[in-house]
Design a protein around this motif. Structure first.
Motif, short mmCIF file in Angstrom:
data_model
loop_
_atom_site.label_atom_id
_atom_site.label_comp_id
_atom_site.label_asym_id
_atom_site.label_seq_id
_atom_site.Cartn_x
_atom_site.Cartn_y
_atom_site.Cartn_z
N ASP A 99 1.12 -1.14 0.03
CA ASP A 99 0.74 -0.06 0.37
C ASP A 99 0.99 1.23 -0.24
OD1 ASP A 99 -2.73 -1.74 0.22
OD2 ASP A 99 -2.86 -1.02 2.39
N GLU A 100 2.00 1.41 0.31
CA GLU A 100 3.11 2.11 0.72
C GLU A 100 3.77 2.50 -0.29
OE1 GLU A 100 6.71 3.64 3.29
OE2 GLU A 100 5.89 2.44 3.90
N LEU A 101 4.07 1.25 -1.29
CA LEU A 101 4.93 1.67 -2.59
C LEU A 101 3.42 1.89 -3.70
CD1 LEU A 101 6.62 -1.27 -3.08
CD2 LEU A 101 7.60 0.86 -2.40
N ILE A 102 2.43 1.87 -3.15
CA ILE A 102 1.49 2.26 -4.54
C ILE A 102 1.50 3.31 -4.36
CG2 ILE A 102 -0.89 2.40 -5.35
CD1 ILE A 102 -0.80 -1.30 -4.57
N ASN A 103 1.05 3.88 -3.12
CA ASN A 103 0.42 5.86 -2.35
C ASN A 103 2.20 6.02 -3.39
OD1 ASN A 103 -0.66 7.73 -1.33
ND2 ASN A 103 1.16 7.68 0.11
N PHE A 104 3.41 5.77 -3.54
CA PHE A 104 4.62 6.96 -3.79
C PHE A 104 3.87 6.48 -4.78
CE2 PHE A 104 8.36 6.10 -5.72
CZ PHE A 104 8.92 6.97 -5.30
N LEU A 105 3.82 5.83 -5.93
CA LEU A 105 3.95 6.01 -7.43
C LEU A 105 2.72 6.97 -7.34
CD1 LEU A 105 5.64 4.50 -9.46
CD2 LEU A 105 4.35 3.01 -9.68
N SER A 106 1.66 6.93 -6.90
CA SER A 106 0.29 7.50 -7.13
C SER A 106 0.56 8.85 -7.20
CB SER A 106 -0.61 6.85 -6.39
OG SER A 106 -0.15 7.88 -4.99
N LYS A 107 1.93 9.60 -6.17
CA LYS A 107 2.56 11.39 -5.94
C LYS A 107 3.32 10.82 -7.60
CE LYS A 107 0.86 12.19 -2.39
NZ LYS A 107 2.06 12.03 -0.93
N VAL A 108 3.99 9.90 -7.98
CA VAL A 108 4.81 10.03 -9.22
C VAL A 108 4.79 10.56 -10.33
CG1 VAL A 108 6.71 9.50 -10.58
CG2 VAL A 108 6.78 8.63 -8.09
N TYR A 109 2.87 9.72 -10.70
CA TYR A 109 2.71 9.37 -11.53
C TYR A 109 0.93 9.49 -11.24
CZ TYR A 109 6.53 6.85 -14.48
OH TYR A 109 7.72 6.65 -14.95
N LEU A 168 -19.30 -5.21 -12.96
CA LEU A 168 -18.99 -6.48 -12.75
C LEU A 168 -18.73 -7.26 -11.07
CD1 LEU A 168 -16.33 -7.56 -15.70
CD2 LEU A 168 -18.36 -7.57 -15.66
N ASP A 169 -18.92 -6.98 -10.15
CA ASP A 169 -19.05 -6.97 -9.26
C ASP A 169 -18.52 -7.74 -8.62
OD1 ASP A 169 -21.63 -5.61 -8.69
OD2 ASP A 169 -21.93 -7.53 -9.19
N LEU A 170 -16.87 -7.86 -9.39
CA LEU A 170 -15.76 -8.46 -9.19
C LEU A 170 -14.47 -7.70 -8.16
CD1 LEU A 170 -15.49 -10.70 -12.18
CD2 LEU A 170 -15.85 -11.55 -9.93
N SER A 171 -13.69 -8.16 -7.81
CA SER A 171 -12.03 -7.49 -6.97
C SER A 171 -10.83 -7.45 -8.26
CB SER A 171 -11.63 -7.44 -5.21
OG SER A 171 -12.48 -8.96 -5.82
N LEU A 172 -10.13 -6.62 -8.18
CA LEU A 172 -8.28 -6.85 -8.89
C LEU A 172 -7.37 -7.28 -8.19
CD1 LEU A 172 -9.33 -4.37 -11.76
CD2 LEU A 172 -9.04 -6.63 -11.70
N ASN A 173 -6.51 -8.07 -8.54
CA ASN A 173 -5.47 -7.58 -7.60
C ASN A 173 -5.16 -6.75 -7.31
OD1 ASN A 173 -2.22 -9.05 -7.23
ND2 ASN A 173 -2.88 -9.97 -6.01
N LYS A 174 -4.50 -6.13 -6.31
CA LYS A 174 -4.04 -4.91 -5.65
C LYS A 174 -2.36 -4.54 -6.82
CE LYS A 174 -4.75 -4.01 -1.12
NZ LYS A 174 -4.43 -3.34 0.21
N VAL A 175 -1.85 -5.31 -6.75
CA VAL A 175 -0.69 -5.45 -8.17
C VAL A 175 -1.16 -4.99 -9.20
CG1 VAL A 175 1.52 -6.26 -8.76
CG2 VAL A 175 0.82 -6.98 -6.54
N SER A 176 -2.35 -4.73 -9.61
CA SER A 176 -2.78 -5.07 -10.78
C SER A 176 -2.86 -3.37 -11.00
CB SER A 176 -3.91 -5.48 -11.12
OG SER A 176 -4.73 -4.76 -10.43
N ILE A 177 -2.74 -2.68 -9.80
CA ILE A 177 -3.13 -1.20 -10.42
C ILE A 177 -1.47 -1.03 -10.97
CG2 ILE A 177 -1.99 -0.18 -7.98
CD1 ILE A 177 -4.22 1.90 -8.34
N ILE A 178 -0.21 -1.03 -10.63
CA ILE A 178 1.18 -1.11 -10.98
C ILE A 178 1.30 -1.65 -12.32
CG2 ILE A 178 3.27 -1.05 -10.88
CD1 ILE A 178 2.88 -2.11 -7.47
N TYR A 179 0.46 -2.64 -12.76
CA TYR A 179 0.37 -3.17 -14.00
C TYR A 179 -0.32 -1.71 -15.26
CZ TYR A 179 2.68 -7.21 -13.23
OH TYR A 179 4.04 -8.29 -12.33
N ILE A 180 -1.80 -1.66 -14.57
CA ILE A 180 -2.46 -0.91 -15.73
C ILE A 180 -1.89 0.87 -15.36
CG2 ILE A 180 -4.69 0.39 -15.18
CD1 ILE A 180 -5.58 -2.07 -13.94
N LEU A 181 -0.74 1.09 -14.13
CA LEU A 181 -0.74 2.48 -14.62
C LEU A 181 0.47 2.52 -15.47
CD1 LEU A 181 0.15 4.18 -10.92
CD2 LEU A 181 1.75 4.37 -12.99
#
Length: 918
Positions: free
Chosen positions: A503-513, A531-544
């Motif tokens: 979570d901390e790493l994703i928050n950092f990356l959200s400031k950079v990009y 779709l009433d489904l959930s994605l794996n957390k790391v997926s946001i890094i790939y999508i970003l």
């Protein structure tokens, strides 16, 4: 031979090769690799064989199977298996019983708690618990009760031949005496006409289950008569005195009413478990789609025809609010198939086409939405075979976990200043491409013809269009296909990451990009909500990273900018227009409805600031003086320059946006922009006329026409001429009566086949490629643009409209390779026909066939063709020639050309050659 037969044959073959002292059996993956089938399809068929007694299932990890016949003929050899099978414990019994609930759509999803409660009621010693199923009519209460009974048998808590007795209490709502006689039985003479002793349902259900449906229809007296049996398991027949009977019966009740309002409290206290079943509308989208799929699949098998369900039908069925739930849905689907079957002109057609007009009128009338082409669901094609094709996934998790660790480590390196930003992005892009290769092109990916995948693809397509419209981030080529595969994979990839600082790493990356993170979050939110489904957390890094690859021209150091304006969508409208025209994600929008206070807007602005790198500075564009002091709420905590510009307009936003993209200093941007944007007016007298336009069209559909339009837009570079992609069949059928000619002054038609519209010049795509259309194009444009512009357009056409470039633009395939393959196929076809094609026809076929191969590769062939039956009967020789000529291509791409596509090849040749008859 069916797939099940193939699986059984391969299981037998591999079972004979087992070493009984070392091997447990054969895995589903081993058979899948041997037969080239999906692993979960094989697993499903092996479980079927196990249920039929043809295969033995070894419940280890992984699960093993062995042919029952092979095992029986060589028991002494299979010592390891025999030892395992001899161990029988309660856990194994329960595992066997679990399979019963796999028939229930949502047993691991929205109905998971329902299933677990039912299991608890079954297994609670000594004789289980009575329980009440609560839910609207048609949610599946009776079906669940039946599954509970099957589960109890599978778990060995009741005998295999134990009874399952059903009583609908509505039949006795006003006759408690008859209810007593039906439930408990009666003795001779108990009432008029009772000439002998009669056994009741409780006695009939002894040792098994009694299911009392619509229990709310029982009168209070009727409920009271059940008290004694619920408490002690004893009862008396009607008319008996003194004698008490005993029965071991498990009870299931069901009601559509609120229990608190419909039952005596003394009755409710005797029911320890109340199980609430959700309605159809409360189910997740994936489950609703599967329920629709299963119902249509059943009809496909019944009528022995493949069924094609149009996406408008799916939209209506998903969102209809008619009462009746799954029961009503099943009847509606059955009736839609009956209507389609009745309207089908030729019962020999292999596909039953379900359209909106086939639905019952009450269902269509009850739908409150607006049916458009912009629907988030694709058409649903169901095979009449018994194999399930709803959803197929197979993946190599070890590789994915390795990639996950690598990309997270790179984010950690960036955060700790161990690598530079450019190095991080390039490395991450390599990892992303590695994942894409594995997900899209290898077996770790999803099948692209599944219902869920096609729904994801439609959502992605709409979302990317929204992002381009509002944020100016364009997508190219096969972005929709790649993104859909990635998201489908992330949805199915259920691995929970154990990375503590994720979570901390994703928050950092959200400031950079920051901008890319907002877009990625928007995409994930759209997918998850729809779709009433959930994605794996790391997926946001790939999508970003993927979004950044689309938006890589945007400088990471550019100044932040926001637009704040009064009204529900004023700021959003200006920001979306500016972002789109700038082709970059420059502006964030904050709409301020009149009832919203400045303090609330200030709080929203503060929340936004926490997500960005404030050192780059901030430009705030506002519409009215009341917002000029908005910066005061953020000034003290903002580490960077702030500039505020009043009286925002789209022109001002574009001017400032251009300067931001050119990396001008913040103070210079606002100073020069305000000086340049002085209000002025211009009076234009009325001179209404239709706008000039060029139509692009293609005989095989609007998709190719749209791509020709996009290519032509790059050549024209002129806003005065609009290029419109339009349906060929409408042009050909309606002629100049079509509304497009009333709305626009059509100057030219460009396409792959001439629709033959009177007085409208036509240039074929192959003519542009062969430089035969230059004169006509020049003549058409001469009255619309200046001579220098025409020369520039002609140069652009020469540059862009080469065969290789057109093919590269129209298809996802390698143009160099496909030209050679198509050339060989055309040469073979010429030999079969006995004559050579002219160059214009040859180029036309290059284009048409390349697009066709792409459609087949992505499993989106054109399956409809006018006069299909007539073509198949009259042109058998031509069909054989095409099949022979394209056999190498079919083998290379692992596709099969349908007759409908062959029909369009015939038309392409027939339109160019007079008296062509094969």
């Amino acid at each position: 031979m069916t797939s099940k037969d193939k699986v059984y044959e391969k299981l037998t073959e591999l079972s004979l090769m087992l070493k009984g002292g070392k091997d447990y059996g054969v895995t589903a993956m081993e058979i899948a690799e041997e037969l080239g089938l999906q692993r979960n399809t094989v697993s499903h068929l092996l479980n079927r064989l196990n249920e039929e007694g043809l295969a033995i299932k070894i419940n280890t990890r992984p699960v093993y199977f062995i042919s029952q016949e092979v095992y029986e003929n060589g028991k002494d050899e299979f010592k390891l298996i025999a030892q395992y099978l001899s161990v029988t414990n309660d856990e194994e019994k329960l595992q066997e019983g679990n399979n019963v609930f796999e028939e229930l759509v949502g047993y691991e999803g929205s109905l998971n708690s329902v299933v677990e409660q039912c299991k608890s009621a079954v297994s609670y010693p000594p004789n289980g618990l009575p329980f009440l199923l609560v839910g609207s009519s048609g949610v599946g209460k009776s079906f669940i009760a039946q599954l509970v009974y099957e589960y109890a048998k599978s778990s060995k808590v009741i005998n295999e031949n134990a009874p399952f007795v059903i009583l609908n209490c509505a039949e006795y709502a006003n006759n408690p005496e008859l209810l007593s006689a039906t439930l408990f039985g009666s003795s001779k003479g108990a009432y008029t006409g009772a000439d002998k002793d009669k056994t009741g349902l409780i006695e009939e259900a002894d040792g098994g289950y009694l299911f009392l449906d619509e229990i709310h229809r029982l009168s209070p007296e009727g409920q009271e008569k059940l008290f004694l049996f619920l408490d002690k398991g004893i009862f008396r027949r009607l008319g008996e005195s003194g004698k008490r009977r005993k029965a071991d019966v498990r009870l299931i009740f069901a009601t559509t009413e609120n229990p608190e309002n419909s039952f005596l409290q003394t009755f409710l206290r005797r029911i320890p478990l109340i199980v609430k079943i959700p309605t159809f509308q409360e189910r997740p989208l994936k489950e609703k789609l599967e329920l629709i799929y299963r119902s249509y699949k059943k009809e496909a098998i019944n009528v022995k025809k493949d069924i094609l369900v149009r996406n408008q039908v799916i939209e209506i069925l998903l969102k209809n609010k008619l009462s009746g739930n799954i029961g009503k849905l099943t009847n509606t689907i059955k009736l839609s198939c009956a209507n389609a079957f009745n309207n089908q002109r030729n019962n020999k057609d292999k596909i039953l086409n379900i359209k909106m007009k086939n639905l019952p009128s009450e269902v269509v009338d009850n739908y409150e939405g607006i049916i458009t082409d912009n629907i988030n669901y694709s058409d649903m094609l169901l095979s009449s075979s018994e194999e399930s094709d709803f959803d197929c996934y197979s993946k190599d998790f070890n590789k994915i976990i390795t990639l996950e660790g690598k990309i997270v480590n790179r984010v950690r390196d960036l955060k700790n200043n161990n690598i530079k930003l450019e190095e991080f992005f390039n490395y991450s892009l390599v990892l992303l491409n590695d994942l894409i290769d594995d997900v899209v092109f290898h077996e770790s990916g999803t099948k692209s013809d599944t219902i869920i995948f096609n729904s994801i693809k439609k959502l992605v397509e709409n979302t990317l269009i929204y992002i381009e419209t509002n944020y100016g981030i364009k997508h190219y080529g096969n972005s929709v296909e790649i993104f859909s595969h990635l998201l489908a994979f992330f949805i199915e990839y259920s691995h929970d990451s154990d990375i503590e600082d994720l979570d901390e790493l994703i928050n950092f990356l959200s400031k950079v990009y920051s901008k890319e993170h907002k877009v990625a979050s928007r995409i994930i939110e759209t997918i998850e909500n729809n779709l009433d489904l959930s994605l794996n957390k790391v997926s946001i890094i790939y999508i970003l990273i993927y979004i950044r690859s689309l938006n890589r021209d945007s400088d990471i150091n550019q100044i932040n900018a926001v637009i704040i304006a009064h009204g529900y969508s004023t700021a959003s409208s200006i920001a979306s227009v500016a972002n789109r025209m700038l082709g970059r994600y420059v502006y964030e929008a904050f709409d301020m409805p009149l009832e919203l206070s400045s303090l609330e807007i200030s709080n929203r602005l503060n929340s936004y600031i926490k997500t960005i790198d404030t050192s780059k500075g901030l430009i705030i564009l506002v519409d009215m003086g009341s917002l000029q002091n908005i910066y005061k709420g953020i000034y003290e905590d903002f580490y960077g320059d702030i500039a505020l510009v009043n009286n925002i307009s789209t022109q001002m936003a574009l001017d400032i946006g251009n300067r931001i993209m050119n990396l001008q200093p913040l103070e210079q941007i606002v100073h020069e922009a305000v000086e340049r944007n002085i209000s002025r007016y211009n009076y234009i007298p009325s001179k209404k006329r239709k706008k000039d336009a060029i139509i692009t069209t293609c005989i095989t559909g609007i998709g190719t026409a749209q791509k020709i339009k996009d290519l032509l837009d790059k050549s024209l570079l002129n806003d005065e001429i609009q290029v419109i992609a339009y349906d060929y069949d409408r042009l050909r059928g309606n002629g100049k009566e079509d509304y497009i000619f009333k709305q626009y002054d059509i100057k030219l038609i460009i396409g792959t086949s001439n629709p033959k519209i009177d007085d409208i010049p036509y240039i074929s795509l192959e003519s542009l490629i062969m430089r035969k259309g230059d004169e006509l194009l020049t003549r058409t444009l001469s009255n619309l643009v200046e001579g220098e512009t025409i020369d520039k357009i002609n140069r652009e056409v020469v540059k862009l409209f080469t065969l290789e470039n057109v093919l590269n633009y129209l298809t996802i395939l390698n143009p160099d390779k496909i030209i050679d393959q198509v050339e060989e196929a055309i040469y073979t076809l010429e030999l079969g026909l006995g004559f050579r094609f002219q160059n214009d026809l040859r180029i036309s076929l290059y284009i048409h066939i390349s697009c066709m191969i792409e459609r087949l590769v992505i499993k989106d062939p054109i399956m409809t063709y006018n006069k299909f039956q007539e073509f198949e009967q009259c042109h058998g020789h031509f069909i054989e020639l095409v099949k022979k000529a394209f056999s190498v291509i079919e083998h290379f791409y692992k596709v099969e050309i349908p007759i409908s596509e062959i029909g369009f090849i015939y038309d392409s040749i027939n339109n160019k050659i007079e008296d062509f008859n094969y």
